[in-house]
Design a protein around this motif. Structure first.
Motif, PDB file in Angstrom:
ATOM      1  N   LEU A   1      43.309  34.452  37.751  1.00  0.00           N
ATOM      2  CA  LEU A   1      44.638  34.559  36.762  1.00  0.00           C
ATOM      3  C   LEU A   1      45.064  35.914  37.107  1.00  0.00           C
ATOM      4  O   LEU A   1      44.275  36.933  37.510  1.00  0.00           O
ATOM      5  N   ASN A   2      46.262  36.116  36.855  1.00  0.00           N
ATOM      6  CA  ASN A   2      47.027  37.521  37.322  1.00  0.00           C
ATOM      7  C   ASN A   2      47.630  38.391  36.025  1.00  0.00           C
ATOM      8  O   ASN A   2      48.521  39.061  36.182  1.00  0.00           O
ATOM      9  N   HIS A   3      47.412  37.663  34.838  1.00  0.00           N
ATOM     10  CA  HIS A   3      47.979  38.250  33.702  1.00  0.00           C
ATOM     11  C   HIS A   3      47.481  39.726  33.815  1.00  0.00           C
ATOM     12  O   HIS A   3      46.163  40.083  33.795  1.00  0.00           O
ATOM     13  N   PRO A   4      48.485  40.724  33.412  1.00  0.00           N
ATOM     14  CA  PRO A   4      48.197  42.227  33.363  1.00  0.00           C
ATOM     15  C   PRO A   4      47.117  42.684  32.386  1.00  0.00           C
ATOM     16  O   PRO A   4      46.530  43.642  32.491  1.00  0.00           O
ATOM     17  N   ASP A   5      47.131  41.877  31.041  1.00  0.00           N
ATOM     18  CA  ASP A   5      46.217  42.111  30.159  1.00  0.00           C
ATOM     19  C   ASP A   5      44.626  42.013  30.208  1.00  0.00           C
ATOM     20  O   ASP A   5      43.602  42.346  29.529  1.00  0.00           O
ATOM     21  N   ILE A   6      44.184  40.936  31.097  1.00  0.00           N
ATOM     22  CA  ILE A   6      43.133  40.421  31.559  1.00  0.00           C
ATOM     23  C   ILE A   6      41.966  41.592  31.811  1.00  0.00           C
ATOM     24  O   ILE A   6      40.913  41.575  31.247  1.00  0.00           O
ATOM     25  N   PRO A   7      42.533  42.584  32.869  1.00  0.00           N
ATOM     26  CA  PRO A   7      41.394  43.787  33.088  1.00  0.00           C
ATOM     27  C   PRO A   7      41.136  44.394  31.899  1.00  0.00           C
ATOM     28  O   PRO A   7      39.927  45.150  31.725  1.00  0.00           O
ATOM     29  N   GLU A   8      42.044  44.511  30.908  1.00  0.00           N
ATOM     30  CA  GLU A   8      41.515  45.523  29.616  1.00  0.00           C
ATOM     31  C   GLU A   8      40.680  44.861  28.628  1.00  0.00           C
ATOM     32  O   GLU A   8      40.001  45.237  28.053  1.00  0.00           O
ATOM     33  N   TRP A   9      40.527  43.317  28.843  1.00  0.00           N
ATOM     34  CA  TRP A   9      39.781  42.645  27.789  1.00  0.00           C
ATOM     35  C   TRP A   9      38.466  42.069  28.761  1.00  0.00           C
ATOM     36  O   TRP A   9      37.408  41.897  28.051  1.00  0.00           O
ATOM     37  N   PHE A  10      38.702  41.566  29.866  1.00  0.00           N
ATOM     38  CA  PHE A  10      37.612  41.020  30.424  1.00  0.00           C
ATOM     39  C   PHE A  10      37.063  41.609  31.829  1.00  0.00           C
ATOM     40  O   PHE A  10      37.792  42.119  32.589  1.00  0.00           O
ATOM     41  N   ASP A  11      35.747  41.438  32.238  1.00  0.00           N
ATOM     42  CA  ASP A  11      35.253  41.872  33.463  1.00  0.00           C
ATOM     43  C   ASP A  11      35.133  40.213  34.374  1.00  0.00           C
ATOM     44  O   ASP A  11      34.694  39.364  33.691  1.00  0.00           O
ATOM     45  N   MET A  12      35.491  40.113  35.511  1.00  0.00           N
ATOM     46  CA  MET A  12      35.022  39.144  36.426  1.00  0.00           C
ATOM     47  C   MET A  12      33.582  39.128  36.958  1.00  0.00           C
ATOM     48  O   MET A  12      33.197  40.078  37.330  1.00  0.00           O
TER      49      MET A  12
ATOM     50  N   PRO B   1      30.252  37.699  39.019  1.00  0.00           N
ATOM     51  CA  PRO B   1      29.997  37.344  40.223  1.00  0.00           C
ATOM     52  C   PRO B   1      30.302  35.615  40.584  1.00  0.00           C
ATOM     53  O   PRO B   1      30.516  35.450  41.705  1.00  0.00           O
ATOM     54  N   ARG B   2      30.100  35.053  39.370  1.00  0.00           N
ATOM     55  CA  ARG B   2      30.395  33.586  39.598  1.00  0.00           C
ATOM     56  C   ARG B   2      31.878  33.278  39.542  1.00  0.00           C
ATOM     57  O   ARG B   2      31.998  32.013  39.427  1.00  0.00           O
ATOM     58  N   GLY B   3      32.667  34.036  39.176  1.00  0.00           N
ATOM     59  CA  GLY B   3      34.091  33.878  39.154  1.00  0.00           C
ATOM     60  C   GLY B   3      34.252  33.579  37.713  1.00  0.00           C
ATOM     61  O   GLY B   3      35.540  33.098  37.599  1.00  0.00           O
ATOM     62  N   THR B   4      33.873  33.727  36.779  1.00  0.00           N
ATOM     63  CA  THR B   4      34.074  33.481  35.403  1.00  0.00           C
ATOM     64  C   THR B   4      34.503  34.736  34.705  1.00  0.00           C
ATOM     65  O   THR B   4      34.097  35.858  35.140  1.00  0.00           O
ATOM     66  N   TYR B   5      34.898  34.972  33.419  1.00  0.00           N
ATOM     67  CA  TYR B   5      35.309  35.931  32.884  1.00  0.00           C
ATOM     68  C   TYR B   5      34.590  36.270  31.531  1.00  0.00           C
ATOM     69  O   TYR B   5      34.507  35.194  30.847  1.00  0.00           O
ATOM     70  N   GLU B   6      34.069  37.293  31.486  1.00  0.00           N
ATOM     71  CA  GLU B   6      33.364  37.939  30.477  1.00  0.00           C
ATOM     72  C   GLU B   6      33.886  39.055  29.554  1.00  0.00           C
ATOM     73  O   GLU B   6      34.460  39.949  30.253  1.00  0.00           O
ATOM     74  N   LEU B   7      33.762  38.712  28.263  1.00  0.00           N
ATOM     75  CA  LEU B   7      34.503  39.718  27.319  1.00  0.00           C
ATOM     76  C   LEU B   7      33.698  41.169  27.619  1.00  0.00           C
ATOM     77  O   LEU B   7      32.701  41.250  27.371  1.00  0.00           O
ATOM     78  N   LYS B   8      34.632  42.195  27.671  1.00  0.00           N
ATOM     79  CA  LYS B   8      33.986  43.497  27.962  1.00  0.00           C
ATOM     80  C   LYS B   8      33.355  43.811  26.676  1.00  0.00           C
ATOM     81  O   LYS B   8      33.797  43.455  25.629  1.00  0.00           O
ATOM     82  N   LYS B   9      32.526  44.738  26.552  1.00  0.00           N
ATOM     83  CA  LYS B   9      31.747  45.252  25.594  1.00  0.00           C
ATOM     84  C   LYS B   9      32.579  46.134  24.865  1.00  0.00           C
ATOM     85  O   LYS B   9      33.468  46.831  25.391  1.00  0.00           O
ATOM     86  N   GLY B  10      32.519  46.350  23.317  1.00  0.00           N
ATOM     87  CA  GLY B  10      33.707  47.098  22.570  1.00  0.00           C
ATOM     88  C   GLY B  10      34.924  46.408  22.333  1.00  0.00           C
ATOM     89  O   GLY B  10      35.823  46.897  21.647  1.00  0.00           O
ATOM     90  N   VAL B  11      35.305  45.282  22.968  1.00  0.00           N
ATOM     91  CA  VAL B  11      36.677  44.783  22.690  1.00  0.00           C
ATOM     92  C   VAL B  11      36.710  43.934  21.797  1.00  0.00           C
ATOM     93  O   VAL B  11      37.386  43.784  20.834  1.00  0.00           O
ATOM     94  N   ALA B  12      35.391  43.106  21.305  1.00  0.00           N
ATOM     95  CA  ALA B  12      35.658  42.015  20.257  1.00  0.00           C
ATOM     96  C   ALA B  12      35.599  42.934  18.864  1.00  0.00           C
ATOM     97  O   ALA B  12      35.053  44.022  18.758  1.00  0.00           O
ATOM     98  N   ASN B  13      36.234  42.121  17.826  1.00  0.00           N
ATOM     99  CA  ASN B  13      36.348  42.979  16.642  1.00  0.00           C
ATOM    100  C   ASN B  13      35.108  42.418  15.860  1.00  0.00           C
ATOM    101  O   ASN B  13      34.143  41.746  15.966  1.00  0.00           O
TER     102      ASN B  13
END
Length: 150
Positions: A125-136, A138-150
């Motif tokens: 995906l290329n959405h510009p907000d993804i890097p602020e919320w998720f890390d890619m 090595p398996r190519g999936t998205y993982e929520l960054k620590k500290g982002v969840a409320n």
């Protein structure tokens, strides 16, 4: 030792006192307690998709990553009524917040569970907000960054 009492028993006693302050503490009731109502009941609905999962819309050409889930519809009535009645989703199902994109643009979408399917493509995906919320991962999936969840 102080006598323990259930919350419902305490509320029932307070109701008999008209909701006024009792010797056990303050309680102001604006409505009578209904003994047949299940207060703070947990919804039996279970979300089919999870935060970080890539999905696509069942009918429209867009895909996105889930960043939040509402167990039931939680948007405005105006938004809901703007959907044509013949395709309007039920409110009693999970609704997902997506960082969505199509061939032309990216945006935030609010989509019912019945209108989503898993996206099986390997295209990132290329959405510009993804890097602020998720890390890619090595398996190519998205993982929520620590500290982002409320």
């Amino acid at each position: 030792m102080a006598r323990r009492t259930s919350l419902f028993g305490w509320l029932r006693r307070s109701k008999k006192n008209g909701g006024r302050k009792t010797s056990e503490g303050a309680l102001l009731l604006d409505k009578p307690v209904n003994p047949d109502h299940r207060y703070n009941d947990v919804t039996p609905l279970v979300a089919k998709f999870q935060i970080g999962q890539v999905v696509r819309h069942r009918h429209f050409p867009f895909r996105g990553i889930i960043f939040d889930v509402d167990p039931v519809f939680a948007n405005t009535e105006d938004w809901y009524e703007s959907i044509p009645e013949e395709v309007r989703p039920r409110k009693d199902q999970p609704f997902y917040h997506l960082f969505a994109e199509n061939e032309r643009t990216h945006y935030v979408a609010y989509v019912s569970e019945q209108n989503l399917v898993p996206d099986e493509s390997d295209t990132p995906l290329n959405h510009p907000d993804i890097p602020e919320w998720f890390d890619m991962t090595p398996r190519g999936t998205y993982e929520l960054k620590k500290g982002v969840a409320n």
